[in-house]
Scaffold this motif. Structure first.
Motif, PDB file in Angstrom:
ATOM      1  N   PHE A   1     -40.169 -62.622   0.843  1.00 29.95           N
ATOM      2  CA  PHE A   1     -38.866 -62.417   1.439  1.00 29.95           C
ATOM      3  C   PHE A   1     -38.532 -63.277   2.630  1.00 29.95           C
ATOM      4  CE2 PHE A   1     -41.889 -59.751   3.309  1.00 29.95           C
ATOM      5  CZ  PHE A   1     -41.816 -59.628   4.699  1.00 29.95           C
ATOM      6  N   PRO A   2     -37.404 -63.499   2.931  1.00 26.36           N
ATOM      7  CA  PRO A   2     -37.173 -64.591   4.188  1.00 26.36           C
ATOM      8  C   PRO A   2     -37.094 -63.917   5.290  1.00 26.36           C
ATOM      9  CG  PRO A   2     -34.901 -64.079   2.893  1.00 26.36           C
ATOM     10  CD  PRO A   2     -36.137 -63.465   2.197  1.00 26.36           C
ATOM     11  N   PRO A   3     -37.893 -64.235   6.264  1.00 25.99           N
ATOM     12  CA  PRO A   3     -37.915 -63.632   7.498  1.00 25.99           C
ATOM     13  C   PRO A   3     -36.816 -64.123   8.602  1.00 25.99           C
ATOM     14  CG  PRO A   3     -39.626 -65.477   7.587  1.00 25.99           C
ATOM     15  CD  PRO A   3     -39.015 -65.482   6.536  1.00 25.99           C
ATOM     16  N   ARG A   4     -36.260 -64.973   8.671  1.00 30.28           N
ATOM     17  CA  ARG A   4     -35.346 -65.425   9.776  1.00 30.28           C
ATOM     18  C   ARG A   4     -34.744 -66.897   9.167  1.00 30.28           C
ATOM     19  NH1 ARG A   4     -40.739 -66.794  11.655  1.00 30.28           N
ATOM     20  NH2 ARG A   4     -41.003 -69.129  12.017  1.00 30.28           N
ATOM     21  N   THR A   5     -33.928 -67.351   9.981  1.00 32.30           N
ATOM     22  CA  THR A   5     -33.211 -68.805   9.809  1.00 32.30           C
ATOM     23  C   THR A   5     -34.168 -69.758  10.166  1.00 32.30           C
ATOM     24  OG1 THR A   5     -32.344 -68.680  11.888  1.00 32.30           O
ATOM     25  CG2 THR A   5     -30.874 -67.865  10.236  1.00 32.30           C
ATOM     26  N   CYS A   6     -34.117 -70.835   9.352  1.00 32.13           N
ATOM     27  CA  CYS A   6     -35.138 -72.056   9.401  1.00 32.13           C
ATOM     28  C   CYS A   6     -34.607 -73.025   9.161  1.00 32.13           C
ATOM     29  CB  CYS A   6     -36.202 -71.894   8.553  1.00 32.13           C
ATOM     30  SG  CYS A   6     -36.024 -71.730   6.895  1.00 32.13           S
ATOM     31  N   LEU A   7     -35.119 -74.342   9.593  1.00 29.88           N
ATOM     32  CA  LEU A   7     -34.739 -75.783   9.311  1.00 29.88           C
ATOM     33  C   LEU A   7     -35.811 -76.372   8.580  1.00 29.88           C
ATOM     34  CD1 LEU A   7     -32.641 -76.895  12.128  1.00 29.88           C
ATOM     35  CD2 LEU A   7     -31.698 -76.221  10.151  1.00 29.88           C
ATOM     36  N   PRO A   8     -35.523 -77.025   7.508  1.00 37.60           N
ATOM     37  CA  PRO A   8     -34.256 -76.877   6.532  1.00 37.60           C
ATOM     38  C   PRO A   8     -34.133 -75.433   6.369  1.00 37.60           C
ATOM     39  CG  PRO A   8     -36.094 -78.121   5.341  1.00 37.60           C
ATOM     40  CD  PRO A   8     -36.575 -77.894   6.839  1.00 37.60           C
ATOM     41  N   ALA A   9     -32.879 -75.236   6.012  1.00 35.53           N
ATOM     42  CA  ALA A   9     -32.574 -73.694   5.439  1.00 35.53           C
ATOM     43  C   ALA A   9     -33.091 -73.318   4.353  1.00 35.53           C
ATOM     44  CB  ALA A   9     -31.043 -73.710   5.580  1.00 35.53           C
ATOM     45  N   GLY A  10     -33.296 -71.995   4.296  1.00 36.92           N
ATOM     46  CA  GLY A  10     -33.825 -71.597   2.738  1.00 36.92           C
ATOM     47  C   GLY A  10     -35.158 -71.959   2.390  1.00 36.92           C
ATOM     48  N   CYS A  11     -36.075 -72.302   3.217  1.00 39.29           N
ATOM     49  CA  CYS A  11     -37.250 -72.771   2.782  1.00 39.29           C
ATOM     50  C   CYS A  11     -38.291 -71.830   3.150  1.00 39.29           C
ATOM     51  CB  CYS A  11     -37.512 -74.185   3.402  1.00 39.29           C
ATOM     52  SG  CYS A  11     -36.495 -75.652   2.420  1.00 39.29           S
ATOM     53  N   LEU A  12     -38.065 -71.085   4.354  1.00 35.24           N
ATOM     54  CA  LEU A  12     -39.151 -70.051   4.980  1.00 35.24           C
ATOM     55  C   LEU A  12     -39.346 -68.828   4.184  1.00 35.24           C
ATOM     56  CD1 LEU A  12     -41.620 -69.876   6.845  1.00 35.24           C
ATOM     57  CD2 LEU A  12     -39.926 -69.093   8.493  1.00 35.24           C
ATOM     58  N   TYR A  13     -40.389 -68.195   3.783  1.00 33.51           N
ATOM     59  CA  TYR A  13     -40.674 -66.873   3.161  1.00 33.51           C
ATOM     60  C   TYR A  13     -42.004 -66.403   3.933  1.00 33.51           C
ATOM     61  CZ  TYR A  13     -37.240 -68.625  -0.066  1.00 33.51           C
ATOM     62  OH  TYR A  13     -36.080 -69.161  -0.715  1.00 33.51           O
ATOM     63  N   ASN A  14     -41.868 -65.134   3.784  1.00 34.40           N
ATOM     64  CA  ASN A  14     -43.028 -64.235   4.200  1.00 34.40           C
ATOM     65  C   ASN A  14     -43.567 -63.854   2.547  1.00 34.40           C
ATOM     66  OD1 ASN A  14     -43.023 -64.359   6.844  1.00 34.40           O
ATOM     67  ND2 ASN A  14     -42.010 -62.254   6.895  1.00 34.40           N
ATOM     68  N   LEU A  15     -44.839 -63.953   2.329  1.00 28.93           N
ATOM     69  CA  LEU A  15     -45.494 -63.441   1.143  1.00 28.93           C
ATOM     70  C   LEU A  15     -46.355 -62.409   1.276  1.00 28.93           C
ATOM     71  CD1 LEU A  15     -46.396 -64.324  -1.846  1.00 28.93           C
ATOM     72  CD2 LEU A  15     -48.161 -65.669  -0.889  1.00 28.93           C
ATOM     73  N   ARG A  16     -46.236 -61.536   0.546  1.00 34.41           N
ATOM     74  CA  ARG A  16     -47.208 -60.338   0.353  1.00 34.41           C
ATOM     75  C   ARG A  16     -47.838 -60.196  -1.027  1.00 34.41           C
ATOM     76  NH1 ARG A  16     -46.296 -61.531   4.866  1.00 34.41           N
ATOM     77  NH2 ARG A  16     -45.306 -60.098   6.652  1.00 34.41           N
ATOM     78  N   VAL A  17     -49.039 -59.641  -1.040  1.00 34.13           N
ATOM     79  CA  VAL A  17     -49.644 -59.387  -2.263  1.00 34.13           C
ATOM     80  C   VAL A  17     -50.201 -57.729  -1.998  1.00 34.13           C
ATOM     81  CG1 VAL A  17     -51.392 -59.649  -4.000  1.00 34.13           C
ATOM     82  CG2 VAL A  17     -49.921 -61.631  -3.177  1.00 34.13           C
ATOM     83  N   TRP A  18     -49.879 -56.782  -2.692  1.00 37.75           N
ATOM     84  CA  TRP A  18     -50.488 -55.412  -2.595  1.00 37.75           C
ATOM     85  C   TRP A  18     -51.070 -55.125  -3.771  1.00 37.75           C
ATOM     86  CZ3 TRP A  18     -49.690 -52.025   1.759  1.00 37.75           C
ATOM     87  CH2 TRP A  18     -48.869 -52.453   3.025  1.00 37.75           C
ATOM     88  N   LEU A  19     -52.227 -54.435  -3.443  1.00 43.49           N
ATOM     89  CA  LEU A  19     -53.114 -53.833  -4.702  1.00 43.49           C
ATOM     90  C   LEU A  19     -52.674 -52.243  -4.744  1.00 43.49           C
ATOM     91  CD1 LEU A  19     -55.263 -53.631  -6.752  1.00 43.49           C
ATOM     92  CD2 LEU A  19     -56.972 -53.762  -4.968  1.00 43.49           C
ATOM     93  N   LEU A  20     -52.536 -51.899  -5.989  1.00 42.35           N
ATOM     94  CA  LEU A  20     -52.081 -50.275  -6.189  1.00 42.35           C
ATOM     95  C   LEU A  20     -53.312 -49.758  -6.774  1.00 42.35           C
ATOM     96  CD1 LEU A  20     -50.133 -47.704  -5.982  1.00 42.35           C
ATOM     97  CD2 LEU A  20     -49.243 -48.582  -8.222  1.00 42.35           C
ATOM     98  N   THR A  21     -53.894 -48.681  -6.050  1.00 47.16           N
ATOM     99  CA  THR A  21     -55.062 -48.021  -6.750  1.00 47.16           C
ATOM    100  C   THR A  21     -55.031 -46.496  -6.568  1.00 47.16           C
ATOM    101  OG1 THR A  21     -56.395 -48.090  -4.647  1.00 47.16           O
ATOM    102  CG2 THR A  21     -56.634 -49.886  -6.432  1.00 47.16           C
TER     103      THR A  21
END
Length: 328
Positions: A100-120
């Motif tokens: 998901f995009p955390p905030r505005t950035c330059l260049p635009a539309g390139c920065l993301y937060n990545l998450r991986v969750w395990l369900l048990t």
């Protein structure tokens, strides 16, 4: 969780997904690797994430999880591997992988937060986290104000040289590919300016489904306010690969004009400049004066850093040689 960038080695050097899921997981062979793959798309850029689950040889019921991202022909490691103790079948795990995009950035539309969750058993465990994932299709790099871009000047089978101007200094950036094994390469970056240089990073492992010549790079520097002026810069290093359309209707021409960029390294404190005015530091500046007897040649000089390996033979001409620090 630690979100430190992991560069390898080796992403699944021996990849094998177990096929007999009915077999007891307690009998899982230590040479087997379970691979969970997830696909998603961000800003027209298709991404594939893989979570690798590998048993620890010396710890029963302990497994190391590693994360990789594949974009086009290139796969690279993300985050730091995590070791878990599992009392459940590692071949029947359930992950949630999202960005998901955390905030505005330059260049635009390139920065993301990545998450991986395990369900048990109804419990969610966060396994991987990266708040600095930069990737995009044909970003507008010209929107990055004051950026100075390096230009490709020379390319061979395993080396590329980009030249740029950083702080009025003419700088060469040397990129080297090293084949580790079939399909697996190690990448390094160094710079040279005015006859001196150093390694910026090395042993960045990537799996390529193409020749290294298909991969190109984008390098640029952004000046940072400093005293003296022109001494400090932000340095950005992006990898570029041709966009591979999944639609057969797309023409070859349109694909060749579109690229996927991913930032794989940065420095916010790159120190270099030409003609720097150190007097700008103020009237209390005390400048050293070189001793009239230096430089001189020393033999069998005791090393003040015992961890540094010294050559058994002292060079006959040591003038101008030095050990360049990797901290900048």
């Amino acid at each position: 969780m630690n979100s430190t960038r992991y560069r390898g080695p080796p992403l699944a050097l021996a990849r094998s997904t177990t096929s007999n899921l009915s077999e007891s997981f307690l009998q899982m062979d230590i040479q087997e690797t379970v691979v969970y793959t997830y696909n998603l798309q961000v800003e027209s850029a298709p991404l594939q994430f893989s979570v690798l689950v590998e048993p620890e040889a010396d710890q029963p019921n302990h497994y190391t999880l590693t994360l990789s991202m594949k974009v086009g022909h290139v796969e690279r490691a993300l985050c730091t591997p995590v070791t878990l103790r599992l009392s459940i079948d590692p071949r029947r795990l359930d992950f949630s992988v999202f960005v998901f995009p955390p905030r505005t950035c330059l260049p635009a539309g390139c920065l993301y937060n990545l998450r991986v969750w395990l369900l048990t058993a109804g419990i969610d465990h966060r396994i991987f986290s990266d708040n600095d994932l930069w990737i995009g299709r044909d970003p507008d790099f010209l929107s990055v104000g004051d950026a100075s871009f390096a230009v490709l000047r020379n390319a061979t089978q395993d080396m590329l040289i980009y030249q740029g101007i950083v702080g009025r200094a003419h700088v060469s950036f040397i990129i080297r590919w090293k084949l580790v094994e079939v399909g697996l390469y190690s990448l390094s970056l160094e710079y040279e300016a005015g006859g001196a240089g150093r390694t910026l990073f090395e042993d960045y492992y990537m799996r390529l489904e193409c020749e290294p010549q298909v991969v190109s790079f984008l390098i640029y520097a952004i000046p940072v306010t400093s005293t003296p002026a022109g001494a400090s810069h932000r340095l950005r290093f992006w990898l570029r690969t041709p966009f591979l359309s999944q639609s057969p209707a797309s023409s070859t021409v349109s694909q060749s004009e579109s690229y996927i960029y991913q930032r794989i390294w940065k420095s916010d404190d790159f120190k270099i400049g030409a003609g720097l005015n150190f007097d700008a530091l103020g009237s209390k500046l005390v400048m050293g004066v070189r001793d009239p007897d230096s430089p001189r040649i020393e033999r069998d000089l005791p090393c003040l850093n015992p961890s540094r390996r010294r050559s058994l033979r002292t060079p006959t001409n040591a003038i101008g040689s030095s050990s360049l620090s990797h901290n900048f």
